[in-house]
Design a protein around this motif. Structure first.
Motif, PDB file in Angstrom:
ATOM      1  N   TYR A  52      21.431  32.280  35.598  1.00 41.97           N
ATOM      2  CA  TYR A  52      22.415  32.155  36.665  1.00 41.97           C
ATOM      3  C   TYR A  52      22.887  33.536  37.109  1.00 41.97           C
ATOM      4  O   TYR A  52      22.697  34.527  36.421  1.00 41.97           O
ATOM      5  N   CYS A  53      23.478  33.552  38.284  1.00 42.53           N
ATOM      6  CA  CYS A  53      24.182  34.722  38.769  1.00 42.53           C
ATOM      7  C   CYS A  53      25.629  34.299  38.962  1.00 42.53           C
ATOM      8  O   CYS A  53      25.910  33.333  39.679  1.00 42.53           O
ATOM      9  N   LEU A  54      26.529  35.002  38.290  1.00 39.86           N
ATOM     10  CA  LEU A  54      27.951  34.705  38.353  1.00 39.86           C
ATOM     11  C   LEU A  54      28.672  35.848  39.062  1.00 39.86           C
ATOM     12  O   LEU A  54      28.487  37.012  38.707  1.00 39.86           O
ATOM     13  N   VAL A  55      29.469  35.478  40.054  1.00 40.60           N
ATOM     14  CA  VAL A  55      30.306  36.443  40.751  1.00 40.60           C
ATOM     15  C   VAL A  55      31.742  36.167  40.309  1.00 40.60           C
ATOM     16  O   VAL A  55      32.295  35.111  40.595  1.00 40.60           O
ATOM     17  N   LEU A  56      32.301  37.111  39.548  1.00 37.56           N
ATOM     18  CA  LEU A  56      33.682  37.018  39.085  1.00 37.56           C
ATOM     19  C   LEU A  56      34.545  37.886  39.995  1.00 37.56           C
ATOM     20  O   LEU A  56      34.178  39.023  40.306  1.00 37.56           O
ATOM     21  N   THR A  57      35.684  37.344  40.400  1.00 36.61           N
ATOM     22  CA  THR A  57      36.590  38.071  41.281  1.00 36.61           C
ATOM     23  C   THR A  57      37.949  38.187  40.608  1.00 36.61           C
ATOM     24  O   THR A  57      38.503  37.178  40.143  1.00 36.61           O
ATOM     25  N   TYR A  58      38.470  39.410  40.551  1.00 36.04           N
ATOM     26  CA  TYR A  58      39.805  39.629  39.994  1.00 36.04           C
ATOM     27  C   TYR A  58      40.838  39.073  40.961  1.00 36.04           C
ATOM     28  O   TYR A  58      40.737  39.275  42.181  1.00 36.04           O
ATOM     29  N   ASP A  59      41.840  38.362  40.429  1.00 35.00           N
ATOM     30  CA  ASP A  59      42.921  37.821  41.256  1.00 35.00           C
ATOM     31  C   ASP A  59      43.690  38.951  41.928  1.00 35.00           C
ATOM     32  O   ASP A  59      44.123  38.820  43.075  1.00 35.00           O
ATOM     33  N   ASP A  60      43.861  40.067  41.239  1.00 31.98           N
ATOM     34  CA  ASP A  60      44.546  41.242  41.771  1.00 31.98           C
ATOM     35  C   ASP A  60      43.522  42.071  42.545  1.00 31.98           C
ATOM     36  O   ASP A  60      42.623  42.680  41.952  1.00 31.98           O
ATOM     37  N   GLU A  61      43.664  42.093  43.861  1.00 25.18           N
ATOM     38  CA  GLU A  61      42.683  42.797  44.697  1.00 25.18           C
ATOM     39  C   GLU A  61      42.615  44.290  44.414  1.00 25.18           C
ATOM     40  O   GLU A  61      41.629  44.941  44.750  1.00 25.18           O
ATOM     41  N   ALA A  62      43.633  44.837  43.762  1.00 26.99           N
ATOM     42  CA  ALA A  62      43.649  46.270  43.454  1.00 26.99           C
ATOM     43  C   ALA A  62      42.838  46.598  42.198  1.00 26.99           C
ATOM     44  O   ALA A  62      42.560  47.764  41.931  1.00 26.99           O
ATOM     45  N   THR A  63      42.453  45.575  41.433  1.00 28.05           N
ATOM     46  CA  THR A  63      41.668  45.806  40.220  1.00 28.05           C
ATOM     47  C   THR A  63      40.225  46.095  40.608  1.00 28.05           C
ATOM     48  O   THR A  63      39.595  45.308  41.317  1.00 28.05           O
ATOM     49  N   LEU A  64      39.704  47.221  40.149  1.00 29.19           N
ATOM     50  CA  LEU A  64      38.336  47.594  40.472  1.00 29.19           C
ATOM     51  C   LEU A  64      37.359  46.861  39.562  1.00 29.19           C
ATOM     52  O   LEU A  64      37.501  46.889  38.342  1.00 29.19           O
ATOM     53  N   GLY A  65      36.374  46.231  40.161  1.00 27.70           N
ATOM     54  CA  GLY A  65      35.351  45.530  39.405  1.00 27.70           C
ATOM     55  C   GLY A  65      34.161  46.419  39.097  1.00 27.70           C
ATOM     56  O   GLY A  65      34.041  47.534  39.618  1.00 27.70           O
ATOM     57  N   LYS A  66      33.296  45.921  38.266  1.00 29.58           N
ATOM     58  CA  LYS A  66      32.099  46.663  37.862  1.00 29.58           C
ATOM     59  C   LYS A  66      31.075  46.767  38.992  1.00 29.58           C
ATOM     60  O   LYS A  66      30.245  47.666  39.015  1.00 29.58           O
TER      61      LYS A  66
END
Length: 154
Positions: A52-66
């Protein structure tokens, strides 16, 4: 370098029900994202050789993802699906940051115990960009979500 992280919890449901939630796309959408995140799958095939491909999104838009912005994208392959005892996955983060490079192997082991099922997760090859403390918190959150999800359905 990489490291190994482990977590375990007793899920208050029978092992068959817990394993079913591990290999069900709709169930995983609910319980897999740790606190502070939501997730969606772009594809999901729960069989050995699938993935699978999972796209995780931080609830806080200011949090930088990988993977850029506030998202973590992870490509996963199911290496072994041994119902209802064990599930092995290989995960690669989609990232330009070398701290998140490499394949992380997640082994889910399920054992019947009084009061439910002990679920143990062993993550090997964890990229050094993921601290053990942050990973422990995320794994504990995910296991708590799994318990809540499965116990509501049994």
């Amino acid at each position: 370098m990489s490291h190994t992280d482990e977590a375990q919890a007793v899920v208050t449901a029978p092992r068959d029900d817990v394993f079913a939630a591990l290999v069900d796309e709709d169930a995983r959408t609910v319980w897999l994202p740790p606190a502070g995140m939501s997730g969606r799958f772009t594809h999901f095939d729960a069989r050995a050789g699938g993935g699978y491909c999972l796209v995780l999104t931080y609830d806080d838009e200011a949090t930088l993802g990988k993977s850029g912005g506030n998202t973590d994208v992870v490509e996963v392959r199911f290496v072994s699906v041994d119902a209802p005892r064990r599930l092995v996955e290989e995960a690669d983060f989609v990232s330009d940051d070398p701290r998140f490079a490499g394949t992380m192997t997640l082994t889910w082991a399920l054992e019947p115990v009084d009061g439910g099922t002990r679920v143990a997760i062993t993550a090997t090859g964890v990229p050094d960009g993921i601290s053990s403390a942050d990973h422990a918190a995320a794994l504990a959150s995910t296991l708590g979500n799994l318990d809540g999800y499965v116990s509501r359905r049994t």
